[in-house]
Design a protein around this motif. Structure first.
Motif, PDB file in Angstrom:
ATOM      1  N   LYS B   8       0.877  -1.296  -0.147  1.00  0.00           N
ATOM      2  CA  LYS B   8       0.039  -0.122   0.082  1.00  0.00           C
ATOM      3  C   LYS B   8       0.930   1.361   0.054  1.00  0.00           C
ATOM      4  N   ILE B   9       1.762   1.302   0.872  1.00  0.00           N
ATOM      5  CA  ILE B   9       2.736   2.457   0.977  1.00  0.00           C
ATOM      6  C   ILE B   9       3.445   2.772  -0.427  1.00  0.00           C
ATOM      7  N   ARG B  10       4.006   1.732  -1.135  1.00  0.00           N
ATOM      8  CA  ARG B  10       4.643   1.759  -2.263  1.00  0.00           C
ATOM      9  C   ARG B  10       3.525   2.323  -3.306  1.00  0.00           C
ATOM     10  N   ARG B  13       3.106   5.872  -2.591  1.00  0.00           N
ATOM     11  CA  ARG B  13       4.225   6.709  -2.818  1.00  0.00           C
ATOM     12  C   ARG B  13       4.337   7.172  -4.380  1.00  0.00           C
ATOM     13  N   GLU B  38       8.580  -1.490   2.320  1.00  0.00           N
ATOM     14  CA  GLU B  38       7.690  -1.692   1.317  1.00  0.00           C
ATOM     15  C   GLU B  38       7.781  -2.879   0.741  1.00  0.00           C
ATOM     16  N   VAL B  49       3.873   4.096  11.190  1.00  0.00           N
ATOM     17  CA  VAL B  49       2.781   4.163  10.395  1.00  0.00           C
ATOM     18  C   VAL B  49       1.854   5.343  10.336  1.00  0.00           C
ATOM     19  N   LEU B  52       3.615   7.904   8.341  1.00  0.00           N
ATOM     20  CA  LEU B  52       3.534   7.511   6.895  1.00  0.00           C
ATOM     21  C   LEU B  52       2.362   8.050   6.469  1.00  0.00           C
ATOM     22  N   LEU B  56       1.929  10.513   3.355  1.00  0.00           N
ATOM     23  CA  LEU B  56       1.261  10.198   2.166  1.00  0.00           C
ATOM     24  C   LEU B  56      -0.071  10.389   1.815  1.00  0.00           C
ATOM     25  N   LEU B  63      -4.225   2.310   7.264  1.00  0.00           N
ATOM     26  CA  LEU B  63      -2.829   1.998   7.255  1.00  0.00           C
ATOM     27  C   LEU B  63      -2.858   1.044   8.539  1.00  0.00           C
TER      28      LEU B  63
END
Lengths: 97, 97
Positions: B8-10, B13, B38, B49, B52, B56, B63
């Motif tokens: 999800k983060i990738r 981003r 990631e 988290v 982040l 983001l 998250l």
DNA sequence: TATTGTCTTGACAAATTTTGTCAAATATAC
DNA sequence: GTATATTTGACAAAATTTGTCAAGACAATA
């Protein structure tokens, strides 16, 4: 702090009139460790669960399931979104993986 | 190996055209750490988290739930009685705790 | 092909956590 | 009371986790 598996082990042990010392020697750990395991103060290793099942004439699968439930509980306790996370994981493991 | 939160983060981003380096500096860790986070090669700390989510522009609750699901998954993956243990824990937290 | 920028990988020591051991304290039974 | 069983806490050894760093791989561009 108490665990399902610890409670179960204590129950099985006392019902069979076994001393901590006796279980300890068979499991090859100090007496104090068993005491702490039963009270949830020390984690129980997965390999030890199988041995405990033999020592206490218990169903290995049942103890392992309790052990795993304790592991999961340890992760989600005090977590606000525990229910949602559990639902998500449950769904995920039901399909294949 | 891959994690829900890492993926999800990738996704977040890259969609925002942010470089690892940029996220890294805001999170105050080395670039290599974010890269590994990631891809699920390094665990993500719970406190990170929240940060982040801000970086983001994502929903913090979402998250955190992904994070928790990853923690649970880490415990039950490869476990034979995962489904039963999950059911037991789910039932237990539904009644008060 | 060389260059530049981004991301990934692996090694390493420092820091943290976990583990077992032990002795002393407490509890239980007789 | 004594004797036996269990619990508690402190401590170092062992194991794991953590951050840092440099080098490697990859992609685009000239």
């Amino acid at each position: 702090m108490a665990t399902q598996l610890g409670d179960k082990i204590r129950e099985l042990r006392t019902k069979q009139n076994l001393l901590l010392r006796q279980v300890a020697s068979k499991l090859d750990v100090d007496t104090s460790i068993i005491s702490k395991m039963e009270r949830g103060e020390r984690p129980i290793k997965k390999e030890q669960v199988a041995t405990l099942a033999e020592i206490l004439n218990a169903d290995k699968q049942e103890l392992l399931t309790l052990w795993l439930a304790d592991q999961v509980m340890d992760v989600i306790k005090d977590e606000q979104f525990a229910d949602e996370a559990l639902k998500s994981v449950t769904k995920k493991i039901k399909k294949g993986k």
